[in-house]
Motif scaffolding. Structure first.
Motif, PDB file in Angstrom:
ATOM      1  N   CYS A  81       0.563  -1.621  -0.466  1.00 42.00           N
ATOM      2  CA  CYS A  81      -0.060  -0.420   0.354  1.00 42.00           C
ATOM      3  C   CYS A  81       1.164   1.090   0.075  1.00 42.00           C
ATOM      4  O   CYS A  81       1.187   1.906  -0.715  1.00 42.00           O
ATOM      5  CB  CYS A  81      -0.924   0.175   1.256  1.00 42.00           C
ATOM      6  SG  CYS A  81      -2.451  -1.398   1.247  1.00 42.00           S
ATOM      7  N   SER A  82       1.722   1.287   0.220  1.00 44.04           N
ATOM      8  CA  SER A  82       2.986   2.738   0.855  1.00 44.04           C
ATOM      9  C   SER A  82       3.129   2.342  -0.489  1.00 44.04           C
ATOM     10  O   SER A  82       3.595   3.727  -1.307  1.00 44.04           O
ATOM     11  CB  SER A  82       4.028   1.944   1.866  1.00 44.04           C
ATOM     12  OG  SER A  82       2.703   2.175   2.889  1.00 44.04           O
ATOM     13  N   LEU A  83       4.196   1.579  -1.433  1.00 47.11           N
ATOM     14  CA  LEU A  83       4.598   1.526  -2.768  1.00 47.11           C
ATOM     15  C   LEU A  83       3.466   1.887  -2.857  1.00 47.11           C
ATOM     16  O   LEU A  83       3.683   2.941  -4.480  1.00 47.11           O
ATOM     17  CB  LEU A  83       4.451   0.354  -3.528  1.00 47.11           C
ATOM     18  CG  LEU A  83       5.810   0.086  -3.908  1.00 47.11           C
ATOM     19  CD1 LEU A  83       6.576   1.044  -4.719  1.00 47.11           C
ATOM     20  CD2 LEU A  83       5.856  -1.163  -4.648  1.00 47.11           C
ATOM     21  N   ALA A  84       2.383   1.744  -3.510  1.00 40.80           N
ATOM     22  CA  ALA A  84       1.309   2.418  -4.116  1.00 40.80           C
ATOM     23  C   ALA A  84       0.989   3.622  -4.097  1.00 40.80           C
ATOM     24  O   ALA A  84       1.037   4.227  -5.200  1.00 40.80           O
ATOM     25  CB  ALA A  84      -0.047   1.825  -4.373  1.00 40.80           C
ATOM     26  N   ALA A  85       0.866   4.384  -2.619  1.00 39.51           N
ATOM     27  CA  ALA A  85       1.077   5.485  -2.786  1.00 39.51           C
ATOM     28  C   ALA A  85       1.903   6.637  -3.262  1.00 39.51           C
ATOM     29  O   ALA A  85       1.301   8.001  -3.785  1.00 39.51           O
ATOM     30  CB  ALA A  85       0.999   6.541  -0.694  1.00 39.51           C
ATOM     31  N   MET A  86       3.088   6.031  -3.121  1.00 40.51           N
ATOM     32  CA  MET A  86       4.844   6.711  -4.049  1.00 40.51           C
ATOM     33  C   MET A  86       4.413   6.722  -5.414  1.00 40.51           C
ATOM     34  O   MET A  86       4.534   7.832  -5.995  1.00 40.51           O
ATOM     35  CB  MET A  86       5.629   5.868  -3.523  1.00 40.51           C
ATOM     36  CG  MET A  86       6.318   6.690  -1.459  1.00 40.51           C
ATOM     37  SD  MET A  86       6.016   7.623  -0.808  1.00 40.51           S
ATOM     38  CE  MET A  86       4.751   7.897   0.057  1.00 40.51           C
ATOM     39  N   ALA A 111      -4.516   8.197   0.163  1.00 38.10           N
ATOM     40  CA  ALA A 111      -5.517   6.871   1.192  1.00 38.10           C
ATOM     41  C   ALA A 111      -4.931   5.659   1.233  1.00 38.10           C
ATOM     42  O   ALA A 111      -5.183   5.106   2.241  1.00 38.10           O
ATOM     43  CB  ALA A 111      -6.743   6.569   0.359  1.00 38.10           C
ATOM     44  N   PHE A 112      -4.043   5.390   0.334  1.00 36.38           N
ATOM     45  CA  PHE A 112      -3.168   4.523   0.084  1.00 36.38           C
ATOM     46  C   PHE A 112      -2.070   4.323   1.080  1.00 36.38           C
ATOM     47  O   PHE A 112      -1.414   3.161   2.084  1.00 36.38           O
ATOM     48  CB  PHE A 112      -2.115   4.223  -0.926  1.00 36.38           C
ATOM     49  CG  PHE A 112      -2.983   3.150  -1.187  1.00 36.38           C
ATOM     50  CD1 PHE A 112      -3.136   1.796  -1.506  1.00 36.38           C
ATOM     51  CD2 PHE A 112      -4.171   3.789  -3.210  1.00 36.38           C
ATOM     52  CE1 PHE A 112      -3.878   0.618  -2.212  1.00 36.38           C
ATOM     53  CE2 PHE A 112      -4.346   3.252  -4.244  1.00 36.38           C
ATOM     54  CZ  PHE A 112      -4.361   1.443  -3.327  1.00 36.38           C
ATOM     55  N   LEU A 113      -1.251   5.570   1.616  1.00 39.17           N
ATOM     56  CA  LEU A 113      -0.726   5.475   2.057  1.00 39.17           C
ATOM     57  C   LEU A 113      -0.864   5.594   3.866  1.00 39.17           C
ATOM     58  O   LEU A 113      -0.930   5.141   4.410  1.00 39.17           O
ATOM     59  CB  LEU A 113      -0.367   7.938   2.309  1.00 39.17           C
ATOM     60  CG  LEU A 113       1.351   7.668   3.435  1.00 39.17           C
ATOM     61  CD1 LEU A 113       2.020   7.088   2.898  1.00 39.17           C
ATOM     62  CD2 LEU A 113       1.289   9.597   3.299  1.00 39.17           C
ATOM     63  N   GLY A 114      -2.372   6.370   4.057  1.00 36.23           N
ATOM     64  CA  GLY A 114      -2.910   5.358   5.153  1.00 36.23           C
ATOM     65  C   GLY A 114      -2.921   4.266   5.823  1.00 36.23           C
ATOM     66  O   GLY A 114      -3.009   3.864   6.529  1.00 36.23           O
ATOM     67  N   ALA A 115      -3.633   3.580   4.911  1.00 32.49           N
ATOM     68  CA  ALA A 115      -3.992   2.073   4.654  1.00 32.49           C
ATOM     69  C   ALA A 115      -2.043   0.872   4.903  1.00 32.49           C
ATOM     70  O   ALA A 115      -1.804   0.749   6.025  1.00 32.49           O
ATOM     71  CB  ALA A 115      -4.177   1.166   3.226  1.00 32.49           C
ATOM     72  N   GLY A 116      -1.773   1.758   4.485  1.00 29.62           N
ATOM     73  CA  GLY A 116       0.372   1.304   4.482  1.00 29.62           C
ATOM     74  C   GLY A 116       0.865   1.559   6.033  1.00 29.62           C
ATOM     75  O   GLY A 116       1.035   0.991   6.921  1.00 29.62           O
TER      76      GLY A 116
END
Length: 409
Positions: A81-86, A111-116
């Protein structure tokens, strides 16, 4: 006992996750610069709404996911999820002058950063504890310090890359670090064996829990006023350069990290309960100083935000420590609930302050308001820690690690 490689990967993941967590807030001056994204203060603040919702959902769901799929799988999902955010942040950079395209991409990135964050950080704490069963407190302390180191490094990298002329160097660096970490972590066995499930008594949470949740919410507001708005306050109210503003944010996160180490080390002379009572009132005083900083006093601004980080440092882990110590039958639920309340406070300060600033409220006034929030937190600390013994450690033990559920068929 874990191998050296396993413990090293967990520690490195803490640093990387810290960098990723602060990458977007550290780019606040780029995001609001008319020459780049040109977001208004309201748009910048609202951008963190998806992050808060996703982080709360992930934090509350993490324990159940770990029971079904294992903590290692939850950790990998958090990194993904963190990778998707970046990747989404980098994609938005290609369309930053077309706000109708760039802004939705930024919303998806947060949103992906929060999930990560909600998945990876609790999993990392659990893995660190499981890999060091005879020194849980020390392992979790080191991991949280490394996570704090990452949050302190992100503004430094922003200042470096902005100075070199390509601000997007930080999300590229974060992306490469996450890809490398995922590649190593997928192949590395991190199955620690099944452990007893976290104790959670049946029925509703005790009424006392909501005192802890309220304290965490107030703390989330106070931390985020610094973490998300410090750079903009330094550039607009104090007149600092972007580099100096990044230094102020670095000072805040550095002192959050060093403060946790300091207060953990002085519990023999300063009991944790006294620290819990004193720090909110000290933070209120620091907020008053920040609110009254004259234009041009940039050095004083950096020092003040560093002092704010010191005042914030021990409060969240102590909140969980006191909660788990009192509500022993709900230890896992207390940890998840406190983190969720903290994220709600984060959201209030992150996107609630935006409309105030857009309506003409000076950022310095925001810190004056935050001083009253810190005072309320100080008063509430006496109800939260009423007649409680100080916890033996500043960093609470994480929820137990879970191996994937085994099929009986």
């Amino acid at each position: 006992m874990a191998t050296r490689t396993q413990t090293t990967v967990v520690d490195v993941a803490g640093v990387v996750q810290g960098i990723v967590l602060v990458t977007i807030p550290a780019l606040s001056t780029i995001l609001t610069d008319p020459a780049h994204y040109g977001l208004t203060s309201a748009q910048y603040g609202a951008m963190f709404a998806p992050q808060v919702v996703a982080a709360i959902a992930a934090a509350l769901a993490g324990a159940g996911l770990a029971r079904r799929h294992g903590t290692h799988a939850v950790y990998l999902a958090g990194l993904a999820c963190s990778l998707a955010a970046m990747v989404l942040l980098l994609t938005s950079a290609a369309a930053m002058h077309q706000q109708n395209l760039a802004y939705p991409l930024l919303l998806a990135a947060t949103a992906f950063l929060g999930a990560g964050f909600g998945l990876a950080v609790p999993a990392l704490n659990s893995l660190a504890a499981a890999f060091h069963p005879t020194a849980v407190d020390k392992a979790v302390l080191i991991l949280n310090a490394l996570l704090g180191l990452g949050t302190a490094l992100a503004p430094v990298f922003v200042a470096l890359f902005v100075g070199l002329g390509f601000w997007w160097g930080l999300p590229i660096l974060s992306t490469l670090l996450l890809i490398a970490l995922l590649a190593v972590s997928v192949r590395l066995p991190m199955h620690t064996g099944a452990r007893a499930a976290a104790t959670t008594a049946g029925g509703r949470m005790p009424a006392r829990f909501w005192l802890y949740a309220a304290f965490a919410l107030l703390y989330g507001i106070c931390e985020t006023v610094n973490g998300n708005w410090a750079q903009l306050d330094m550039t607009t109210s104090v007149g600092a350069s972007a580099t100096t503003a990044a230094l102020a944010l670095t000072a805040f996160w550095t002192m959050v990290t060093l403060g946790r180490l300091l207060f953990a080390g002085v519990t023999r002379w300063l009991p944790a309960r006294a620290t819990f009572h004193l720090l909110p009132f000290a933070l209120a005083g620091v907020f008053g100083i920040i609110a009254s900083l004259p234009h041009g006093h940039t050095v004083q601004g950096v020092i003040a935000f560093g002092a704010a980080g010191l005042c914030c440092s021990a409060l969240l882990p102590l909140t969980i420590s006191f909660g788990q110590g009192e509500l022993t039958g709900f230890s896992a639920a207390v940890a998840g609930g406190v983190i969720a309340a903290y994220q709600l406070g984060y959201g209030i300060a992150a996107f609630g302050a935006g409309p105030l600033v857009s309506a003409g409220t000076p950022l310095s006034r925001l810190y004056a308001i935050a001083a009253f929030v810190a005072l309320a937190m100080g008063l509430l600390s006496f109800a939260v820690a009423h007649r409680q013994r100080s916890p033996r450690t500043l960093h609470p033990a994480p929820a137990p690690v879970h191996a994937p559920a085994q099929s009986t068929t």
